[in-house]
Design a protein around this motif. Structure first.
Motif, short mmCIF file in Angstrom:
data_model
loop_
_atom_site.label_atom_id
_atom_site.label_comp_id
_atom_site.label_asym_id
_atom_site.label_seq_id
_atom_site.Cartn_x
_atom_site.Cartn_y
_atom_site.Cartn_z
N SER A 1 3.31 1.59 -9.67
CA SER A 1 2.49 2.34 -8.76
C SER A 1 3.55 3.28 -7.40
CB SER A 1 1.41 2.00 -8.52
OG SER A 1 0.82 1.24 -7.51
N ARG A 2 3.69 4.33 -7.39
CA ARG A 2 3.40 4.64 -5.94
C ARG A 2 3.08 3.65 -4.36
NH1 ARG A 2 3.09 10.68 -5.63
NH2 ARG A 2 4.52 11.65 -7.22
N ALA A 3 1.47 3.12 -5.08
CA ALA A 3 0.75 2.16 -3.90
C ALA A 3 1.75 0.93 -3.52
CB ALA A 3 -0.20 2.07 -4.65
N LEU A 4 2.16 -0.03 -4.98
CA LEU A 4 2.88 -1.15 -5.15
C LEU A 4 4.55 -0.55 -4.61
CD1 LEU A 4 3.47 -4.16 -6.02
CD2 LEU A 4 4.09 -3.20 -7.46
N LEU A 5 5.03 0.32 -4.53
CA LEU A 5 6.21 0.71 -4.13
C LEU A 5 6.11 0.69 -2.56
CD1 LEU A 5 7.99 3.04 -6.51
CD2 LEU A 5 8.13 0.73 -6.62
N TYR B 1 -4.01 -2.68 -8.77
CA TYR B 1 -3.36 -1.83 -8.86
C TYR B 1 -1.76 -2.18 -10.15
CZ TYR B 1 -0.85 -5.62 -5.82
OH TYR B 1 -0.47 -7.02 -5.42
N THR B 2 -1.49 -0.97 -10.69
CA THR B 2 -0.80 -1.00 -11.59
C THR B 2 0.88 -1.81 -10.79
OG1 THR B 2 0.25 1.20 -11.07
CG2 THR B 2 -1.67 0.54 -12.93
N THR B 3 1.52 -2.54 -11.87
CA THR B 3 2.49 -3.69 -11.69
C THR B 3 3.79 -2.81 -12.30
OG1 THR B 3 1.92 -5.08 -12.10
CG2 THR B 3 1.42 -5.03 -10.12
N HIS C 1 3.71 -0.69 -0.70
CA HIS C 1 3.81 -2.18 -0.57
C HIS C 1 4.69 -2.63 -0.01
CE1 HIS C 1 1.01 -5.99 -0.13
NE2 HIS C 1 1.83 -6.24 -1.23
N GLN C 2 5.62 -2.95 -1.35
CA GLN C 2 7.24 -3.17 -1.49
C GLN C 2 7.42 -3.48 -0.23
OE1 GLN C 2 7.97 -2.90 -5.60
NE2 GLN C 2 6.74 -4.83 -6.22
N GLY C 3 7.97 -1.79 0.24
CA GLY C 3 8.94 -1.55 1.47
C GLY C 3 10.13 -0.14 0.43
N VAL C 4 9.32 -0.48 -1.68
CA VAL C 4 10.77 0.28 -1.63
C VAL C 4 10.99 1.93 -1.28
CG1 VAL C 4 11.36 1.27 -3.96
CG2 VAL C 4 10.18 -1.03 -3.61
N VAL C 5 9.45 2.23 -0.94
CA VAL C 5 9.67 3.45 0.12
C VAL C 5 8.83 3.61 1.55
CG1 VAL C 5 8.24 5.77 -0.73
CG2 VAL C 5 8.45 4.28 -2.33
N LYS C 6 9.57 3.91 1.94
CA LYS C 6 9.19 4.02 3.92
C LYS C 6 7.48 5.04 3.80
CE LYS C 6 12.17 1.36 3.94
NZ LYS C 6 11.76 -0.80 4.37
N ASN C 7 6.90 5.37 5.35
CA ASN C 7 6.12 6.33 5.64
C ASN C 7 5.04 6.60 4.80
OD1 ASN C 7 8.48 6.39 8.02
ND2 ASN C 7 9.71 7.67 6.48
N CYS C 8 4.68 5.43 4.27
CA CYS C 8 3.94 5.32 3.50
C CYS C 8 2.27 5.52 4.00
CB CYS C 8 3.51 4.66 2.19
SG CYS C 8 5.08 4.95 1.33
N GLY C 9 2.09 5.41 5.60
CA GLY C 9 0.81 4.96 5.99
C GLY C 9 0.19 3.68 5.58
N PRO C 10 -1.20 3.31 6.09
CA PRO C 10 -1.92 2.46 5.68
C PRO C 10 -1.36 2.34 4.67
CG PRO C 10 -3.45 3.82 6.39
CD PRO C 10 -1.82 4.41 6.54
N ILE C 11 -1.33 2.67 3.23
CA ILE C 11 -1.31 2.20 2.22
C ILE C 11 -0.57 1.22 1.34
CG2 ILE C 11 0.08 3.55 0.66
CD1 ILE C 11 -3.60 2.87 -0.09
N GLN C 12 0.16 1.10 2.75
CA GLN C 12 1.77 0.03 2.62
C GLN C 12 0.83 -1.56 2.57
OE1 GLN C 12 3.93 -0.22 5.72
NE2 GLN C 12 2.93 1.04 7.16
N TRP C 13 -0.46 -1.33 3.28
CA TRP C 13 -0.88 -2.63 3.46
C TRP C 13 -2.00 -3.21 2.26
CZ3 TRP C 13 -0.68 -0.41 8.14
CH2 TRP C 13 0.56 -0.41 9.10
N GLU C 14 -2.68 -2.07 1.81
CA GLU C 14 -3.51 -1.91 0.96
C GLU C 14 -3.38 -0.94 -0.22
OE1 GLU C 14 -7.39 -1.51 2.74
OE2 GLU C 14 -6.94 -0.80 4.37
N PRO C 15 -2.35 -1.60 -1.01
CA PRO C 15 -2.06 -1.11 -1.76
C PRO C 15 -3.60 -0.89 -2.76
CG PRO C 15 -1.30 -3.20 -2.54
CD PRO C 15 -2.02 -2.72 -1.37
N GLN C 16 -4.06 -2.10 -3.39
CA GLN C 16 -5.41 -2.04 -4.22
C GLN C 16 -6.35 -1.35 -3.55
OE1 GLN C 16 -4.61 -3.77 -1.29
NE2 GLN C 16 -6.36 -4.40 -0.38
N THR D 1 0.90 -3.69 -16.53
CA THR D 1 -0.21 -4.18 -15.88
C THR D 1 -0.38 -3.88 -14.85
OG1 THR D 1 2.07 -4.98 -15.56
CG2 THR D 1 2.15 -6.34 -16.70
N TRP D 2 -1.53 -4.54 -14.56
CA TRP D 2 -2.75 -4.40 -12.94
C TRP D 2 -2.39 -5.58 -12.65
CZ3 TRP D 2 -5.66 -0.13 -11.45
CH2 TRP D 2 -5.33 1.00 -12.35
#
Length: 199
Positions: free
Chosen positions: A39-43, A33-35, A45-60, A111-112
């Motif tokens: 990326s949305r996936a990283l945000l 994932y991009t750092t 994962h970091q908990g910056v954005v909530k209610n993301c579903g399972p991508i929060q555990w698998e941003p990659q 960066t990735w």
């Protein structure tokens, strides 16, 4: 003399023993994932954005068919790489995703972080067109379909933390950058969407 069942057990044990090195030598599946910009996936994962579903555990894991833009994920599913498990990444949230500030027309280092490296064709970076609608899911019509930065790897394996420096387009205001990591020896690529603010 061993009985027939004993012979069978010994044979199976020998086969299993021979198979273990072959299994461990198999290449790992690529993930990343991009750092920068995040990326949305990283945000998620970091908990910056909530209610993301399972991508929060698998941003990659935003992996989908390669060949973008002529192939790849369908319009409206690009940020999730066409995978319904990651559909919250395609939800524009009425244009409220956090946007990273980036300098228009200036040098920038992307960066990735890779959790599993792989033989790579290229990393490519696309940006939305002027006048795109951030309240709608991303489509090809909203993107400049010529990447503003392409880094070719010609089948080489990148490091787990990889960076690419290039010149950002001279854009203004809110946009999205789509990063596409194309894998050389599979039919897939990884798609990462980053919301940005130029200037």
């Amino acid at each position: 003399m061993p009985t027939a069942p004993r012979k069978t057990t010994l044979l199976l044990a020998a086969v299993a023993g021979l198979g273990l090195p072959l299994l461990s030598a198999a290449p790992a599946l690529a993930h990343g994932y991009t750092t920068a910009p995040p990326s949305r996936a990283l945000l998620c994962h970091q908990g910056v954005v909530k209610n993301c579903g399972p991508i929060q555990w698998e941003p990659q894991s935003t992996e989908g068919p390669k060949g973008f833009p002529s192939a790849g994920p369908a319009d409206g599913t690009i940020c999730a790489a066409g995978d319904s498990r990651w559909a919250p990444l395609d939800d524009p949230r009425n244009g409220t995703w956090p946007a990273a500030s980036v300098p228009p027309g200036s040098s920038y280092t992307f960066t990735w972080h890779l959790t599993a490296a792989h033989a790579t064709t290229s990393f490519r970076y696309f940006v939305t067109r002027d006048g795109w609608n951030p309240t709608q899911p991303l489509t090809r019509a909203q993107l400049d379909l010529t990447p503003f930065l392409t880094v070719n790897y010609n089948g080489k394996i990148p490091p787990y933390d990889v960076s690419h420096t290039g010149t950002l387009p001279a854009k203004h205001g809110r946009h999205m950058i789509l990063a596409v990591w194309t894998i050389a020896d599979t039919g897939n690529a990884f798609y990462q969407c980053s919301d940005v603010n130029f200037g």
